[in-house]
Motif scaffolding. Structure first.
Motif, mmCIF file in Angstrom:
data_model
loop_
_atom_site.group_PDB
_atom_site.id
_atom_site.type_symbol
_atom_site.label_atom_id
_atom_site.label_comp_id
_atom_site.label_asym_id
_atom_site.label_seq_id
_atom_site.Cartn_x
_atom_site.Cartn_y
_atom_site.Cartn_z
ATOM 1 N N ALA A 18 -38.026 34.994 -2.938
ATOM 2 C CA ALA A 18 -38.238 34.808 -4.385
ATOM 3 C C ALA A 18 -39.595 35.376 -4.796
ATOM 4 O O ALA A 18 -40.588 35.194 -4.098
ATOM 5 C CB ALA A 18 -38.167 33.334 -4.745
ATOM 6 N N SER A 19 -39.619 36.069 -5.919
ATOM 7 C CA SER A 19 -40.864 36.676 -6.398
ATOM 8 C C SER A 19 -41.477 35.800 -7.487
ATOM 9 O O SER A 19 -41.574 36.187 -8.639
ATOM 10 C CB SER A 19 -40.613 38.090 -6.915
ATOM 11 O OG SER A 19 -39.675 38.045 -7.967
ATOM 12 N N CYS A 20 -41.871 34.600 -7.096
ATOM 13 C CA CYS A 20 -42.489 33.665 -8.025
ATOM 14 C C CYS A 20 -43.682 33.013 -7.321
ATOM 15 O O CYS A 20 -43.845 33.156 -6.121
ATOM 16 C CB CYS A 20 -41.488 32.604 -8.469
ATOM 17 S SG CYS A 20 -40.651 31.771 -7.105
ATOM 18 N N ASP A 21 -44.494 32.312 -8.074
ATOM 19 C CA ASP A 21 -45.669 31.650 -7.515
ATOM 20 C C ASP A 21 -45.337 30.179 -7.279
ATOM 21 O O ASP A 21 -45.220 29.409 -8.237
ATOM 22 C CB ASP A 21 -46.854 31.779 -8.474
ATOM 23 C CG ASP A 21 -48.129 31.158 -7.933
ATOM 24 O OD1 ASP A 21 -48.082 30.502 -6.869
ATOM 25 O OD2 ASP A 21 -49.172 31.322 -8.580
ATOM 26 N N PRO A 22 -45.188 29.756 -6.009
ATOM 27 C CA PRO A 22 -44.804 28.373 -5.729
ATOM 28 C C PRO A 22 -45.888 27.353 -6.100
ATOM 29 O O PRO A 22 -45.620 26.163 -6.154
ATOM 30 C CB PRO A 22 -44.536 28.370 -4.227
ATOM 31 C CG PRO A 22 -45.306 29.518 -3.700
ATOM 32 C CD PRO A 22 -45.341 30.543 -4.796
ATOM 33 N N SER A 26 -45.290 24.924 -13.601
ATOM 34 C CA SER A 26 -44.807 24.971 -14.983
ATOM 35 C C SER A 26 -43.439 25.644 -15.099
ATOM 36 O O SER A 26 -42.740 25.452 -16.082
ATOM 37 C CB SER A 26 -45.818 25.695 -15.869
ATOM 38 O OG SER A 26 -46.029 27.006 -15.391
ATOM 39 N N SER A 27 -43.062 26.415 -14.085
ATOM 40 C CA SER A 27 -41.741 27.040 -14.101
ATOM 41 C C SER A 27 -41.132 26.950 -12.700
ATOM 42 O O SER A 27 -41.851 26.945 -11.702
ATOM 43 C CB SER A 27 -41.843 28.501 -14.547
ATOM 44 O OG SER A 27 -42.671 29.223 -13.663
ATOM 45 N N PRO A 28 -39.810 26.863 -12.609
ATOM 46 C CA PRO A 28 -39.156 26.703 -11.309
ATOM 47 C C PRO A 28 -39.416 27.874 -10.359
ATOM 48 O O PRO A 28 -39.369 29.026 -10.762
ATOM 49 C CB PRO A 28 -37.674 26.621 -11.660
ATOM 50 C CG PRO A 28 -37.621 26.241 -13.090
ATOM 51 C CD PRO A 28 -38.851 26.839 -13.712
ATOM 52 N N CYS A 29 -39.714 27.570 -9.116
ATOM 53 C CA CYS A 29 -39.873 28.570 -8.065
ATOM 54 C C CYS A 29 -39.212 28.028 -6.806
ATOM 55 O O CYS A 29 -39.514 26.910 -6.375
ATOM 56 C CB CYS A 29 -41.351 28.869 -7.806
ATOM 57 S SG CYS A 29 -41.576 30.118 -6.506
ATOM 58 N N SER A 30 -38.335 28.797 -6.212
ATOM 59 C CA SER A 30 -37.548 28.329 -5.069
ATOM 60 C C SER A 30 -38.230 28.536 -3.713
ATOM 61 O O SER A 30 -37.608 28.394 -2.681
ATOM 62 C CB SER A 30 -36.174 29.007 -5.077
ATOM 63 O OG SER A 30 -36.319 30.415 -5.029
ATOM 64 N N ARG A 31 -39.525 28.860 -3.737
ATOM 65 C CA ARG A 31 -40.278 29.054 -2.484
ATOM 66 C C ARG A 31 -41.149 27.839 -2.179
ATOM 67 O O ARG A 31 -41.680 27.196 -3.068
ATOM 68 C CB ARG A 31 -41.192 30.270 -2.611
ATOM 69 C CG ARG A 31 -40.459 31.582 -2.566
ATOM 70 C CD ARG A 31 -41.368 32.789 -2.694
ATOM 71 N NE ARG A 31 -42.575 32.703 -1.911
ATOM 72 C CZ ARG A 31 -43.757 33.133 -2.352
ATOM 73 N NH1 ARG A 31 -43.883 33.677 -3.545
ATOM 74 N NH2 ARG A 31 -44.809 33.053 -1.579
ATOM 75 N N VAL A 32 -41.340 27.588 -0.885
ATOM 76 C CA VAL A 32 -42.325 26.611 -0.411
ATOM 77 C C VAL A 32 -43.637 27.374 -0.238
ATOM 78 O O VAL A 32 -43.650 28.466 0.337
ATOM 79 C CB VAL A 32 -41.868 25.965 0.918
ATOM 80 C CG1 VAL A 32 -42.983 25.183 1.575
ATOM 81 C CG2 VAL A 32 -40.646 25.087 0.678
ATOM 82 N N ALA A 33 -44.737 26.824 -0.741
ATOM 83 C CA ALA A 33 -46.024 27.535 -0.724
ATOM 84 C C ALA A 33 -46.544 27.792 0.689
ATOM 85 O O ALA A 33 -47.076 28.859 0.975
ATOM 86 C CB ALA A 33 -47.073 26.760 -1.528
ATOM 87 N N GLN A 34 -46.386 26.830 1.587
ATOM 88 C CA GLN A 34 -46.910 26.974 2.944
ATOM 89 C C GLN A 34 -45.933 27.757 3.823
ATOM 90 O O GLN A 34 -44.739 27.465 3.834
ATOM 91 C CB GLN A 34 -47.138 25.600 3.598
ATOM 92 C CG GLN A 34 -48.077 24.700 2.874
ATOM 93 C CD GLN A 34 -47.390 23.878 1.772
ATOM 94 O OE1 GLN A 34 -46.292 24.174 1.332
ATOM 95 N NE2 GLN A 34 -48.075 22.852 1.323
ATOM 96 N N SER A 35 -46.474 28.702 4.575
ATOM 97 C CA SER A 35 -45.663 29.376 5.584
ATOM 98 C C SER A 35 -45.335 28.358 6.677
ATOM 99 O O SER A 35 -45.943 27.277 6.741
ATOM 100 C CB SER A 35 -46.435 30.542 6.189
ATOM 101 O OG SER A 35 -47.542 30.042 6.940
ATOM 102 N N ALA A 36 -44.418 28.697 7.551
ATOM 103 C CA ALA A 36 -44.091 27.803 8.664
ATOM 104 C C ALA A 36 -45.322 27.560 9.527
ATOM 105 O O ALA A 36 -45.581 26.433 9.963
ATOM 106 C CB ALA A 36 -42.956 28.388 9.492
ATOM 107 N N SER A 37 -46.097 28.591 9.757
ATOM 108 C CA SER A 37 -47.312 28.472 10.568
ATOM 109 C C SER A 37 -48.329 27.535 9.909
ATOM 110 O O SER A 37 -48.921 26.671 10.568
ATOM 111 C CB SER A 37 -47.918 29.859 10.782
ATOM 112 O OG SER A 37 -49.134 29.771 11.450
#
Length: 163
Positions: A18-22, A26-37
């Motif tokens: 997803a090309s959004c800022d997690p 203020s708007s939905p983003c389907s990404r988790v901000a933290q990488s797995a690492s």
């Protein structure tokens, strides 16, 4: 139990394409901000104050938190690609979906050698996933807790939800 070893897996449900800022809630983003690492580091590193170090210190080393082990788990984290409709789901819908995925289900099948005693489901922030007004959720005497990306890296939230 307040003594022994707890093997914790963070099940990271994210749409990393997803090309959004997690970090913008203020708007939905389907990404988790933290990488797995980063998630593994936030939860299990001895260099950080986190669930692992807090429980060891507070229990006088009678309760140890360790990264879970099993197929697909890397440093305590299991990654799942989020379903395309994740931004219309509640946290418990995402959890139910995750446990139907083979990567998760096989950890708990009869004969599995996986070492997992607690499951942390990490998912995108509200308003993508509806957390019903909470930063995270946990249940008394259960082995599962649910976290928004923005809350999962805070040790106080781990301790509150983990019990």
């Amino acid at each position: 139990a307040s003594t022994g070893v707890k093997f914790v897996v963070a099940i990271r449900v994210s749409n990393d394409r997803a090309s959004c800022d997690p970090n913008r809630t203020s708007s939905p983003c389907s990404r988790v901000a933290q990488s797995a690492s980063q998630l593994s580091n936030d939860l299990f590193s001895w260099r950080n104050t986190n669930m692992k170090t807090i429980y060891k210190k507070c229990s006088d080393a009678k309760l140890l938190i360790k990264p879970a082990e099993g197929p697909g788990i890397v440093n305590g984290v299991l990654q799942l690609d989020a379903p395309s409709n994740i931004c219309s789901m509640t946290y418990d819908d995402v959890s139910n979906w995750a446990f139907r995925q083979d990567k998760v289900d096989r950890l708990f099948r009869t004969g599995s050698t996986a070492k997992v005693t607690h499951k942390m489901i990490v998912m995108p922030n509200n308003p993508c996933v509806d957390f019903k007004g909470a930063a995270a959720w946990g249940q008394v005497n259960r082995s599962i807790s649910w976290y928004q990306s923005k809350s999962v890296s805070f040790p106080a939230v781990h301790v509150h939800e983990f019990g």
